[in-house]
Design a protein around this motif. Structure first.
Motif, mmCIF file in Angstrom:
data_model
loop_
_atom_site.group_PDB
_atom_site.id
_atom_site.type_symbol
_atom_site.label_atom_id
_atom_site.label_comp_id
_atom_site.label_asym_id
_atom_site.label_seq_id
_atom_site.Cartn_x
_atom_site.Cartn_y
_atom_site.Cartn_z
ATOM 1 N N ARG A 100 0.830 -1.210 0.000
ATOM 2 C CA ARG A 100 0.000 0.000 0.000
ATOM 3 C C ARG A 100 0.864 1.259 0.000
ATOM 4 N N ASP A 104 1.188 4.529 -2.519
ATOM 5 C CA ASP A 104 1.269 5.926 -2.067
ATOM 6 C C ASP A 104 2.396 6.655 -2.796
ATOM 7 N N VAL A 107 1.496 7.388 -6.439
ATOM 8 C CA VAL A 107 0.518 8.472 -6.569
ATOM 9 C C VAL A 107 1.110 9.815 -6.155
ATOM 10 N N ASP A 119 -2.722 8.034 -11.760
ATOM 11 C CA ASP A 119 -4.096 8.340 -11.391
ATOM 12 C C ASP A 119 -4.479 7.486 -10.179
ATOM 13 N N GLU A 120 -4.852 8.115 -9.070
ATOM 14 C CA GLU A 120 -5.181 7.368 -7.855
ATOM 15 C C GLU A 120 -6.435 6.515 -8.003
ATOM 16 N N LYS A 121 -7.156 6.671 -9.096
ATOM 17 C CA LYS A 121 -8.331 5.839 -9.357
ATOM 18 C C LYS A 121 -7.998 4.646 -10.246
ATOM 19 N N ARG A 122 -6.710 4.445 -10.521
ATOM 20 C CA ARG A 122 -6.276 3.342 -11.392
ATOM 21 C C ARG A 122 -5.170 2.539 -10.713
ATOM 22 N N LEU A 123 -5.451 2.029 -9.535
ATOM 23 C CA LEU A 123 -4.440 1.316 -8.755
ATOM 24 C C LEU A 123 -4.766 -0.167 -8.634
ATOM 25 N N ASP A 142 -7.690 -1.621 1.525
ATOM 26 C CA ASP A 142 -7.489 -0.352 0.821
ATOM 27 C C ASP A 142 -8.509 -0.192 -0.303
ATOM 28 N N GLU A 143 -9.449 0.705 -0.111
ATOM 29 C CA GLU A 143 -10.522 0.891 -1.086
ATOM 30 C C GLU A 143 -10.046 1.541 -2.378
ATOM 31 N N ARG A 144 -8.832 2.059 -2.407
ATOM 32 C CA ARG A 144 -8.309 2.641 -3.646
ATOM 33 C C ARG A 144 -7.998 1.578 -4.687
ATOM 34 N N ARG A 146 -8.269 -1.218 -7.295
ATOM 35 C CA ARG A 146 -9.354 -1.530 -8.215
ATOM 36 C C ARG A 146 -9.266 -2.921 -8.834
#
Length: 278
Positions: A100, A104, A107, A119-123, A142-144, A146
């Motif tokens: 994790r 970090d 990002v 992009d923090e929405k593409r992890l 970790d909800e980030r 995907r």
């Protein structure tokens, strides 16, 4: 005259394309400059890129996966592999935390010469053996994250089996059919069975536990298996297709993800949902 729709590539064509190096020039560096030992591989440039944290297997240094890391980077994916918890008494909990932290770094730090951002929405997370189990732990916490991919995943403490029930994002699990250290029936199968999201379990029938690794290492004297070119090639193609689809919205490898190719056969009993869904 009406245009003819472009035909989607076949699974065989997608395998041939994605098992080869991608179009991007690759840079690689040392994560320790930002306080976390390890390797990072990136395309030379690109903004808003997807990123994957990769976990090594028990006693295996990250350099044994450098070919895979560089391959993913050549297809536009930033990959960071922490070089922590390398000893015999590795902490699975801490290694999951390090994965994790690697995300970090991806990002929060402008990589390369300032021409690369994530992009923090593409992890995503991935890993081999112990690293695969720790990738599951990381995703559950970790909800980030995907999407998740594992190679010969092994059970961990805390339990990756229990964590799988809390992971609702797509999961791709590659099991080694000749694995004597982490047999699929007692490792990858329970993880796939309990997975909360869309999941696919594949078995590379001739793969050994160390078939996913590269180069020579002293652990080949005490652990089962050795590097296998066919296993590495199938892994490169499948992980590239999977992460391009789930993290980048690039569907060129979707046919590969629904077919038995490259010696990687889908376990219909423990696969469900559509793993290409972002």
């Amino acid at each position: 005259m009406a245009r003819t729709a472009k035909k989607a590539p076949s699974a065989k064509t997608a395998f041939e394309e994605l098992s080869r190096r991608g179009p991007h020039e690759v840079l690689h560096g040392d994560l320790s400059v930002v306080g976390l030992p390890g390797i990072v591989c990136t395309p030379r440039r690109g903004l808003g890129l997807p990123a994957v944290a990769f976990g090594h297997g028990w006693l295996q240094p990250p350099r044994r996966y450098l070919g895979l890391l560089r391959h993913l980077a050549s297809w536009g994916i930033v990959v960071a592999a922490p070089a922590t918890q390398l000893g015999a008494f590795a902490s699975h909990r801490l290694f999951a935390s390090d994965l994790r932290t690697a995300l970090d770094v991806c990002v929060g730090v402008r990589l390369g010469e300032g021409e690369i951002s994530v992009d923090e929405k593409r992890l995503g997370v991935a890993g081999h053996a112990m690293g695969g189990g720790c990738a599951v732990l990381a995703a559950a916490a970790d909800e980030r994250i995907r999407s998740v991919a594992t190679l010969a995943a092994a059970e961990t403490r805390p339990s990756a089996f229990e964590a799988a029930a809390h992971v609702r994002v797509p999961g791709l699990h590659l099991a080694a059919g000749e694995d004597l250290l982490a047999p699929p029936v007692s490792n990858a199968v329970p993880i796939a069975r309990d997975w909360a999201g869309a999941v696919q379990l594949r078995t590379l029938r001739r793969a050994s536990h160390l078939g996913f690794t590269e180069g020579k290492h002293w652990t080949q004297l005490v652990l089962h298996g050795k590097p296998q070119h066919a296993t590495q090639r199938a892994t490169k193609a499948l992980l590239t297709a999977y992460f391009l689809s789930t993290l980048a919205g690039d569907r060129r490898g979707d046919a590969l993800l629904t077919s038995d190719v490259g010696g990687a056969h889908i376990d219909r009993e423990h696969s469900r949902g559509v793993i290409t869904a972002a």
